[in-house]
Design an enzyme around this catalytic site. Structure first.
Site, mmCIF file in Angstrom:
data_model
loop_
_atom_site.group_PDB
_atom_site.id
_atom_site.type_symbol
_atom_site.label_atom_id
_atom_site.label_comp_id
_atom_site.label_asym_id
_atom_site.label_seq_id
_atom_site.Cartn_x
_atom_site.Cartn_y
_atom_site.Cartn_z
ATOM 1 N N ALA A 54 0.916 -1.287 0.693
ATOM 2 C CA ALA A 54 -0.200 -0.222 0.094
ATOM 3 C C ALA A 54 1.102 1.710 -0.255
ATOM 4 O O ALA A 54 2.183 1.423 0.358
ATOM 5 C CB ALA A 54 -0.663 -0.277 1.109
ATOM 6 N N LYS A 113 -7.880 4.124 -0.629
ATOM 7 C CA LYS A 113 -7.809 3.170 -0.064
ATOM 8 C C LYS A 113 -9.537 2.382 -0.038
ATOM 9 O O LYS A 113 -9.934 1.721 -0.499
ATOM 10 C CB LYS A 113 -7.274 2.873 1.612
ATOM 11 C CG LYS A 113 -5.968 3.309 2.047
ATOM 12 C CD LYS A 113 -5.314 1.494 1.911
ATOM 13 C CE LYS A 113 -5.680 0.299 2.104
ATOM 14 N NZ LYS A 113 -4.378 -0.416 1.404
ATOM 15 N N ASP A 139 -8.949 2.227 8.878
ATOM 16 C CA ASP A 139 -9.946 2.919 9.262
ATOM 17 C C ASP A 139 -10.277 4.398 8.546
ATOM 18 O O ASP A 139 -11.005 5.153 9.664
ATOM 19 C CB ASP A 139 -9.688 2.811 11.337
ATOM 20 C CG ASP A 139 -7.793 3.673 10.747
ATOM 21 O OD1 ASP A 139 -6.908 2.592 9.772
ATOM 22 O OD2 ASP A 139 -7.647 3.647 12.123
ATOM 23 N N TYR A 170 -5.430 9.276 1.627
ATOM 24 C CA TYR A 170 -4.662 8.259 1.834
ATOM 25 C C TYR A 170 -5.922 7.213 1.773
ATOM 26 O O TYR A 170 -6.306 6.703 1.053
ATOM 27 C CB TYR A 170 -3.984 7.858 2.644
ATOM 28 C CG TYR A 170 -4.265 6.858 3.731
ATOM 29 C CD1 TYR A 170 -3.021 6.008 2.817
ATOM 30 C CD2 TYR A 170 -4.836 6.627 4.532
ATOM 31 C CE1 TYR A 170 -2.972 4.699 3.199
ATOM 32 C CE2 TYR A 170 -4.697 5.009 5.368
ATOM 33 C CZ TYR A 170 -3.717 3.930 4.544
ATOM 34 O OH TYR A 170 -3.473 2.889 4.779
HETATM 35 N N1 LIG Z 1 0.170 1.281 9.105
HETATM 36 C C1 LIG Z 1 -0.931 1.495 9.595
HETATM 37 O O1 LIG Z 1 -0.996 1.939 10.273
HETATM 38 C C2 LIG Z 1 -2.148 0.688 9.120
HETATM 39 C C3 LIG Z 1 -3.335 1.407 9.550
HETATM 40 C C4 LIG Z 1 -4.869 0.643 8.707
HETATM 41 C C5 LIG Z 1 -4.171 -0.269 7.973
HETATM 42 N N2 LIG Z 1 -3.309 -0.029 7.171
HETATM 43 C C6 LIG Z 1 -2.757 -1.586 5.524
HETATM 44 O O2 LIG Z 1 -2.412 -2.237 6.326
HETATM 45 C C7 LIG Z 1 -1.543 -2.691 5.351
HETATM 46 C C8 LIG Z 1 -0.336 -2.904 5.403
HETATM 47 O O3 LIG Z 1 0.354 -2.214 5.924
HETATM 48 P P1 LIG Z 1 1.673 -1.640 6.680
HETATM 49 O O4 LIG Z 1 1.761 -0.630 8.297
HETATM 50 O O5 LIG Z 1 2.629 -2.780 6.319
HETATM 51 O O6 LIG Z 1 2.982 -0.861 5.565
HETATM 52 P P2 LIG Z 1 3.500 -0.538 5.208
HETATM 53 O O7 LIG Z 1 4.692 -0.853 6.098
HETATM 54 O O8 LIG Z 1 3.614 0.335 4.232
HETATM 55 O O9 LIG Z 1 4.378 -1.519 3.708
HETATM 56 C C9 LIG Z 1 3.436 -1.809 2.039
HETATM 57 C C10 LIG Z 1 4.379 -2.013 1.920
HETATM 58 O O10 LIG Z 1 3.837 -1.886 0.432
HETATM 59 C C11 LIG Z 1 5.099 -1.544 -0.878
HETATM 60 N N3 LIG Z 1 4.605 -0.382 -1.979
HETATM 61 C C12 LIG Z 1 4.499 1.095 -2.112
HETATM 62 N N4 LIG Z 1 4.482 1.055 -2.988
HETATM 63 C C13 LIG Z 1 4.505 0.433 -3.869
HETATM 64 C C14 LIG Z 1 4.520 0.408 -5.393
HETATM 65 N N5 LIG Z 1 4.384 1.045 -6.263
HETATM 66 N N6 LIG Z 1 4.883 -0.592 -6.036
HETATM 67 C C15 LIG Z 1 5.368 -1.897 -5.208
HETATM 68 N N7 LIG Z 1 5.450 -1.867 -3.287
HETATM 69 C C16 LIG Z 1 5.388 -0.934 -3.565
HETATM 70 C C17 LIG Z 1 6.245 -0.292 0.190
HETATM 71 O O11 LIG Z 1 7.312 -0.321 -0.150
HETATM 72 P P3 LIG Z 1 8.137 1.354 0.390
HETATM 73 O O12 LIG Z 1 8.165 0.944 1.926
HETATM 74 O O13 LIG Z 1 9.383 0.838 -0.164
HETATM 75 O O14 LIG Z 1 7.371 2.031 0.375
HETATM 76 C C18 LIG Z 1 5.951 -1.762 1.561
HETATM 77 O O15 LIG Z 1 6.382 -2.634 1.611
HETATM 78 C C19 LIG Z 1 -2.504 -1.786 3.603
HETATM 79 O O16 LIG Z 1 -2.966 -2.060 3.177
HETATM 80 C C20 LIG Z 1 -2.221 -0.616 4.605
HETATM 81 O O17 LIG Z 1 -2.837 0.090 3.935
HETATM 82 C C21 LIG Z 1 -1.680 0.675 7.680
#
Ligand SMILES: NC(=O)c1ccc[n+]([C@@H]2O[C@H](COP(=O)([O-])OP(=O)(O)OC[C@H]3O[C@@H](n4cnc5c(N)ncnc54)[C@H](OP(=O)(O)O)[C@@H]3O)[C@@H](O)[C@H]2O)c1
Length: 288
Positions: free
Chosen positions: A59, A128, A101, A124
């Site tokens: 994401a 989503k 959320d 964002y």
């Molecule tokens: N983090 C939160 O607080 C949170 C809250 C609610 C929901 N979520 C959801 O939970 C899920 C997992 O989140 P997370 O916290 O694990 O996110 P994260 O740590 O930011 O991981 C997302 C991954 O996607 C990769 N990515 C981004 N743009 C890309 C692209 N163009 N091509 C290929 N890969 C790409 C990122 O690479 P880079 O790191 O190199 O950009 C990263 O490895 C997501 O769907 C997110 O929306 C997260």
């Protein structure tokens, strides 16, 4: 089972690489080997791997930056999930996707249910939500797990930031008016593995959108206090006082929902998977 994992180096993806490995062969992709903005290459990769399950942990998660890079955020968070759904349907594969959320405006005042009206405040959340809608509009069998406040110790997160601030500052000001469910990335990865363990036919019968997060909710201030209390290397801390602050004290590019806690009871009763209390998960995360 052949699993195609996107976002493999993110907070959740890193954990998924480990928890999903007992369920089959994992083809893991991240931005370093496949940029999701190259849609043609993404389609070719999916067709080449021909997976039974696509797990999308990727994401564009930079909430403030998204205000300046709306096109990119919508491409990764909105269009790509739709492409995954299309390809999953073509291959008769199952799609597991995560949402946030931040699709809510935070004005309800009690934890959000799956059917509550969405009204994202920033790019964002809007991107989503577009991703959720693109999946729902297609014909694939899918699960969308909406989660919140995801953290891990091995990537930048609120937890790693609080630990860092506590080592640099004597006084910390943390917002007390943002409330949600802190969710350990490992909890989400464990839950995802448990879901796959139930088999695809079981999941197909229960396809849809569910809320999955740490049980209970807290303000960022309560969360920060707990992190500081559970810090295994307290002797390194400099912090003496943690003061409540307001979101309006720290202007940011993106507006965030204030009360965005998720009610996860539908998920727990449907799949008979209990979710750990956020404090218990944090205790485990901090003990590593
Ligand atoms: N983090 C939160 O607080 C949170 C809250 C609610 C929901 N979520 C959801 O939970 C899920 C997992 O989140 P997370 O916290 O694990 O996110 P994260 O740590 O930011 O991981 C997302 C991954 O996607 C990769 N990515 C981004 N743009 C890309 C692209 N163009 N091509 C290929 N890969 C790409 C990122 O690479 P880079 O790191 O190199 O950009 C990263 O490895 C997501 O769907 C997110 O929306 C997260």
């Amino acid at each position: 089972m052949k699993i195609l994992l996107f976002g493999a180096m993110g907070q959740l993806g890193t954990e998924l690489q480990r928890t999903l490995s007992p369920y089959g062969e994992i083809a893991a992709y991240d931005i370093h080997n496949l940029n999701l903005e190259n849609t043609q290459e993404v389609r070719e990769t999916i067709r080449l791997v021909s997976p039974d399950v696509i797990v999308n942990a990727s994401a564009y998660t930079a909430v403030d930056q998204a205000e300046r890079e709306a096109e990119k955020a919508f491409a990764v968070n909105g269009d790509i999930p739709g492409l995954f759904a299309e390809e999953a349907s073509r291959l008769n594969a199952f799609l597991l996707h995560y949402s946030t959320d931040y699709v809510f405006d935070g004005r309800k005042g009690t934890p959000y249910l799956e059917g509550d009206t969405t009204n994202p405040l920033g790019v964002y959340g809007k991107s989503k939500l577009a991703g959720e809608e693109a999946i729902q509009a297609g014909n694939a069998n899918y699960l969308i797990l909406r989660t919140s406040w995801v953290y891990s110790r091995n990537r930048n997160s609120f937890v790693t930031k609080v630990l860092e601030w506590a080592r640099k500052q004597e006084v910390l000001s943390i917002v007390s008016d943002q409330v949600s469910n802190p969710t350990w990335a490992r909890t989400l990865a464990d839950v995802t593995a448990e879901l796959l363990g139930k088999g695809l036919d079981y999941l197909i019968k229960r396809r849809g959108l569910y809320h999955v997060a740490g049980n209970g909710y807290a303000s960022r201030l309560d969360w920060a206090k707990k992190i500081i209390e559970l810090d295994p290397n307290k002797q390194e801390q400099k912090v003496k006082e943690i003061r409540p602050a307001l979101t309006s004290d720290f202007p940011t590019l993106a507006e965030r929902p204030l009360f965005s806690a998720l009610d996860c009871s539908l998920f727990q009763s449907t799949f008979e998977i209990p979710l750990p209390k956020w404090e218990d998960a944090l205790k485990l995360a901090m003990s590593e």
